[in-house]
Design an enzyme around this catalytic site. Structure first.
Site, PDB file in Angstrom:
ATOM      1  N   PHE A  78       0.431  -1.269  -0.277  1.00 56.93           N
ATOM      2  CA  PHE A  78      -0.076  -0.186  -0.204  1.00 56.93           C
ATOM      3  C   PHE A  78       0.825   1.365   0.026  1.00 56.93           C
ATOM      4  CE2 PHE A  78      -2.812  -3.604   0.307  1.00 56.93           C
ATOM      5  CZ  PHE A  78      -2.393  -4.071   1.793  1.00 56.93           C
TER       6      PHE A  78
ATOM      7  N   ASP B 112       4.135  -5.778   3.284  1.00 53.65           N
ATOM      8  CA  ASP B 112       3.587  -4.625   3.636  1.00 53.65           C
ATOM      9  C   ASP B 112       3.462  -4.525   5.152  1.00 53.65           C
ATOM     10  OD1 ASP B 112       1.355  -3.004   4.359  1.00 53.65           O
ATOM     11  OD2 ASP B 112       2.208  -1.408   2.443  1.00 53.65           O
TER      12      ASP B 112
ATOM     13  N   ASP C 114       1.841   4.036   0.802  1.00 52.69           N
ATOM     14  CA  ASP C 114       2.005   5.634   1.252  1.00 52.69           C
ATOM     15  C   ASP C 114       3.423   6.093   1.694  1.00 52.69           C
ATOM     16  OD1 ASP C 114       2.282   4.058   5.062  1.00 52.69           O
ATOM     17  OD2 ASP C 114       3.927   4.003   2.553  1.00 52.69           O
TER      18      ASP C 114
ATOM     19  N   ASP D  16       5.010  -2.131  10.218  1.00 49.27           N
ATOM     20  CA  ASP D  16       4.754  -1.780  11.955  1.00 49.27           C
ATOM     21  C   ASP D  16       7.001  -2.084  12.192  1.00 49.27           C
ATOM     22  OD1 ASP D  16       3.204  -5.373  11.718  1.00 49.27           O
ATOM     23  OD2 ASP D  16       2.620  -2.654  11.610  1.00 49.27           O
TER      24      ASP D  16
HETATM   25  N1  LIG Z   1       1.359   0.657   3.739  1.00 48.36           N
HETATM   26  C1  LIG Z   1       0.470   0.701   4.995  1.00 48.36           C
HETATM   27  N2  LIG Z   1       0.005   1.957   4.889  1.00 48.36           N
HETATM   28  C2  LIG Z   1      -0.199   2.921   6.245  1.00 48.36           C
HETATM   29  C3  LIG Z   1      -1.006   0.765   7.410  1.00 48.36           C
HETATM   30  C4  LIG Z   1      -1.500   1.589   7.842  1.00 48.36           C
HETATM   31  C5  LIG Z   1      -2.350   1.082   9.760  1.00 48.36           C
HETATM   32  N3  LIG Z   1      -3.033   0.106   8.871  1.00 48.36           N
HETATM   33  C6  LIG Z   1      -3.623  -1.243   9.179  1.00 48.36           C
HETATM   34  C7  LIG Z   1      -3.322  -1.452  10.800  1.00 48.36           C
HETATM   35  C8  LIG Z   1      -4.709  -2.281  10.531  1.00 48.36           C
HETATM   36  C9  LIG Z   1      -5.245  -2.470   9.674  1.00 48.36           C
HETATM   37  O1  LIG Z   1      -5.074  -3.274   8.754  1.00 48.36           O
HETATM   38  C10 LIG Z   1      -5.325  -1.430   8.603  1.00 48.36           C
HETATM   39  O2  LIG Z   1      -4.466  -1.620   7.708  1.00 48.36           O
HETATM   40  C11 LIG Z   1      -1.585   2.733   8.059  1.00 48.36           C
HETATM   41  N4  LIG Z   1      -0.920   3.213   7.252  1.00 48.36           N
HETATM   42  C12 LIG Z   1      -0.824   4.637   6.817  1.00 48.36           C
HETATM   43  O3  LIG Z   1       0.487   5.248   7.199  1.00 48.36           O
HETATM   44  C13 LIG Z   1      -0.060   6.535   6.961  1.00 48.36           C
HETATM   45  C14 LIG Z   1      -0.272   6.792   9.328  1.00 48.36           C
HETATM   46  O4  LIG Z   1       1.615   6.337   9.062  1.00 48.36           O
HETATM   47  P1  LIG Z   1       1.816   7.282  10.888  1.00 48.36           P
HETATM   48  O5  LIG Z   1       1.929   8.702  10.575  1.00 48.36           O
HETATM   49  O6  LIG Z   1       2.746   6.519  11.137  1.00 48.36           O
HETATM   50  O7  LIG Z   1       1.053   7.147  11.265  1.00 48.36           O
HETATM   51  C15 LIG Z   1      -1.071   6.948   6.419  1.00 48.36           C
HETATM   52  O8  LIG Z   1      -0.592   7.473   5.377  1.00 48.36           O
HETATM   53  C16 LIG Z   1      -1.449   5.613   6.653  1.00 48.36           C
HETATM   54  O9  LIG Z   1      -2.548   5.498   5.869  1.00 48.36           O
HETATM   55  C17 LIG Z   1      -0.717  -0.166   6.669  1.00 48.36           C
HETATM   56  O10 LIG Z   1      -0.350  -1.272   7.249  1.00 48.36           O
HETATM   57  N5  LIG Z   1       0.347  -0.083   5.256  1.00 48.36           N
END
Ligand SMILES: Nc1nc2c(c(CN[C@H]3C=C[C@H](O)[C@@H]3O)cn2[C@@H]2O[C@H](COP(=O)(O)O)[C@@H](O)[C@H]2O)c(=O)[nH]1
Length: 708
Positions: free
Chosen positions: A603, A680, A605, A685
């Protein structure tokens, strides 16, 4: 792989004291040296195979294949002639110096670390090329022509042999479609196109504009599944999907029967599909390539006036119909004696239709074999397609509400009676009156001038109208039913600000956009999916890609796309993480079961790039590093933003692909589940667990948008 890890994490990369960082570093090291060794052995294999038959390698093969398949007695002579021609060609090429020495003073941009895929350092550069060295093909370079690694197109034996044999940039058929077996579409008879299998898995579109005799050969070959060899064809990027290619036949093309195929004939996905007798949902039809036979079960939403179209000087009756099922609405064109056979509000099963692509919009059309049969009413249909949305003024001459009872199991209309039990005529299930679903649909008779319309307002739209008045009824402070589509379809900024209130005075950014996104999601769910996202999941038939396409099609705020160097690219970060979360939450079972979940990418980001950079799987140019450290705000679609997100997806896919190969080689790992989603999650994490160390060393791109 950068060796900066121990410095960065201060961790000890000594094998004996393994730490999470050291483990993943080892994995990445292992993965990288695996990559090195496998690519080198692949390159050696390729060179050996070319030397096998003759010093001219591939060139000899192509020179030989270019001619008709000779009888065995001529073969040796042909082979010698081909070999001499190929040797002459190679000698000719050897004399030519492909490289001009680089101008003095040239210095390649030095990346901050390692020589791994670099974002924004001139993205036309190929991945894995070492900086600072002469521009020699490296073992990681991917040939733009034959897609194999280890050389550039200008050195590609396939490309040069093809160019010699047929001049203007076309590719010698024997290298493209040798032994190809044609799978032809129904449109084929008009000499337009087919699909052709050019390898075990690869199907390419075959387009040709040439005399009828060739189409007859191809038609017979397709029916008899006879392997063919097509000589002198052109291989061009497909106009629909540039990642694919099209095989172009022309008057010079020679078609010969092949004795054997060097790959297994790929059965068409589903022969029923080809005959157009296997019923598909309209969402699936929209994902079906053009000129394919399909069958549907639809409800007629509207019918246009009958018109006459002149085709080859003969008038043909035609009628435009808008049809829908629970997954989508589409335009259906019916011809000749089928005209006026379909009535508004009635539901039909229609076989042997054909898909069309007109002005980038998918539609379906009747064919000579089309058959129509009425079926029980389809109740919950997707609303008509936007292009059918018309505005009319006039007066309502009659209005009425109809209460229908729906079967609890298959949602078909059930004839209601006062008995205690009723039986559904569609699925034959017996049930109590109380378990029936109630569906209210409105009917409006409307006249505008001489035109009369009969409008059906479906229950989901009525529901929206009914709840719209409660828009300002925020009196019950605590009824935040955030999972109710009615709630967020009508949420106010005030309400959302309350819900997202932080423990400081800082307001949540993009509040207005967040309200718009929530309202859009609620409205679409109410209008198309009875207010339940579960119905979207059910409509995708356990395909992650179908669900992804449905979300992106019906919920515009998920269309995370950009224009990049003249191409439209998509990241679909939120849409993919939505699908992945359903898969993860249901642990791949029940509603989380997707047969193609591995096609979901990471994903894109702004956090994963940090982790990829940390492991040396991504590197930034000096210029970009400076830009990131300055924490300048980027806009959606900026060159740097698209570079970073695109390279992150690519690097993660390469890690996934090679890790999958490593797993396949180690039988003790055979049950290990691995895909880009899990990579991812691990990387995201990991970055979170090492936020402190990374904060000062690895900047990330700053952006404010609704797509991450
Ligand atoms: N590639 C990827 N990006 C992810 C996540 C998550 C967590 N969500 C998962 C957790 C449980 C569920 O499984 C959800 O899927 C947030 N983000 C992104 O990070 C950014 C926020 O970051 P910080 O500024 O540190 O809070 C924001 O753009 C957010 O969209 C992921 O897992 N993978």
């Amino acid at each position: 792989m950068s060796d900066s890890d121990s410095g960065l994490l201060g961790g000890d990369t000594d094998k004996s004291s393994s730490t999470p960082a050291a483990d993943i570093t080892d994995t990445f090291n292992l993965f990288k040296c695996y990559l090195d060794s496998s690519l080198n052995s692949f390159k050696k294999e390729l060179l050996d195979s070319q030397e096998d038959n003759s010093p001219a390698g591939w060139a000899t093969v192509h020179q030989y294949e270019h001619n008709d398949i000779a009888s065995d007695s001529d073969d040796d002579k042909k082979l010698r002639q081909a070999e001499n021609r190929a040797l002459r060609a190679i000698k000719e090429k050897k004399r030519f110096q492909p490289y001009k020495p680089r101008p003095s003073g040239y210095s390649a941009p030095q990346p901050a670390t390692g020589s791994i895929p670099s974002a924004a350092a001139g993205s036309q550069q190929q991945l894995f090329r070492g900086f600072g060295k002469r521009r020699e093909p490296s073992s990681y370079d991917i040939c733009f022509h034959c897609k194999s690694v280890g050389h550039w197109r200008k050195h590609c034996p396939l490309f040069s042999a093809a160019n010699q044999s047929s001049g203007s940039g076309s590719v010698n058929a024997s290298s493209v479609a040798a032994g190809a077996v044609c799978q032809l579409s129904d449109v084929f008879q008009t000499g337009r196109w087919a699909s052709i299998q050019t390898s075990g898995e690869n199907l390419a579109d075959l387009k040709f504009f040439c005399e009828k005799s060739k189409s007859e050969i191809l038609t017979d070959a397709s029916r008899a599944q006879t392997p063919l060899k097509l000589s002198d064809v052109q291989l061009v990027p497909s106009r629909i999907d540039s990642s694919k290619s099209e095989v172009l036949l022309n008057y010079k093309t020679k078609i010969e029967v092949c004795r054997t195929l060097d790959f297994n004939y790929k059965k068409s996905p589903d022969d029923d599909d080809k005959t157009g007798e296997k019923v598909k949902t309209l969402a699936e039809v929209q994902a079906t390539p053009e000129h394919n036979k399909v069958a549907v079960e639809v409800r007629v939403l509207s019918v246009s006036q009958q018109t006459v179209q002149v085709v080859r000087e003969s008038p043909i009756k035609r009628q435009e119909i808008t049809v829908a099922d629970s997954t989508a609405a589409m335009k259906l064109t019916i011809w000749e004696d089928l005209v006026s056979k379909l009535e508004v509000d009635k539901s039909y099963k229609i076989l042997h239709l054909s898909t069309r692509l007109f002005q980038n919009a998918k539609s379906i059309t009747s064919t000579k074999q089309t058959t129509i049969s009425q079926i029980p009413d389809i109740i919950n249909c997707a609303p008509a397609i936007d292009s059918d949305v018309i505005t009319k003024e006039g007066k309502i001459t009659q209005a009425g509400l109809t209460l229908s009872y729906l079967c609890d199991n298959c949602k078909s209309k059930v004839d209601f009676s006062n008995q205690k039990f009723v039986r559904c005529q569609s699925c034959k299930l017996k049930m109590t009156k109380e378990s029936l679903h109630r569906s209210i649909s409105g009917t409006l008779c409307f006249s505008s001038g001489y035109e009369k319309y009969k409008l059906t307002i479906f229950s989901s739209v009525l529901l929206t109208l009914a709840t719209t008045n409660n828009l300002d009824s925020d009196d019950s402070e605590n009824d935040v039913n955030i999972t109710d589509a009615n709630f967020y379809a009508n949420i106010t900024e005030k309400k959302l600000a309350e819900i997202l209130k932080s423990d400081s005075d800082t307001p949540i950014p993009l509040l207005e956009e967040r309200v718009a996104v929530l309202r859009e999601a609620g409205k679409v769910l109410l209008e198309k999916y009875e207010g339940k996202f579960l119905n979207c999941v059910k409509a995708c038939n356990k395909s992650a890609q179908s669900l992804l396409q449905l979300v992106v099609r019906d919920f515009p705020s998920y269309r995370d796309e950009a224009d990049y160097q003249g191409k439209r690219v998509s990241f679909y970060k939120r849409a993919q993480i939505l699908v992945a979360d359903i898969w993860a939450c249901f642990e791949g079972k029940s509603y989380g079961e997707f047969h193609d979940i591995d096609t979901i990418t990471m994903f894109a980001d702004y956090r994963i790039p940090q982790a990829l950079y940390h492991f040396g799987a991504l590197s930034y140019s000096e210029e970009l590093m400076k830009y990131l450290k300055a924490e300048k705000m980027m806009q959606t679609g900026d060159r740097y933003e698209v570079d970073i997100r695109g390279c992150s997806i690519w690097a993660t896919e390469m890690v996934a692909e090679k890790t999958r190969e490593l797993i396949e080689k180690d039988s003790s790992l055979k049950d290990v589940l691995m895909n880009s989603i899990l990579i991812d999650h691990y990387l995201w994490d990991f970055r979170r667990d090492h936020a402190e160390e990374m904060r000062d060393n690895i900047p990330f791109h700053h952006i404010r948008c609704i797509y991450y």
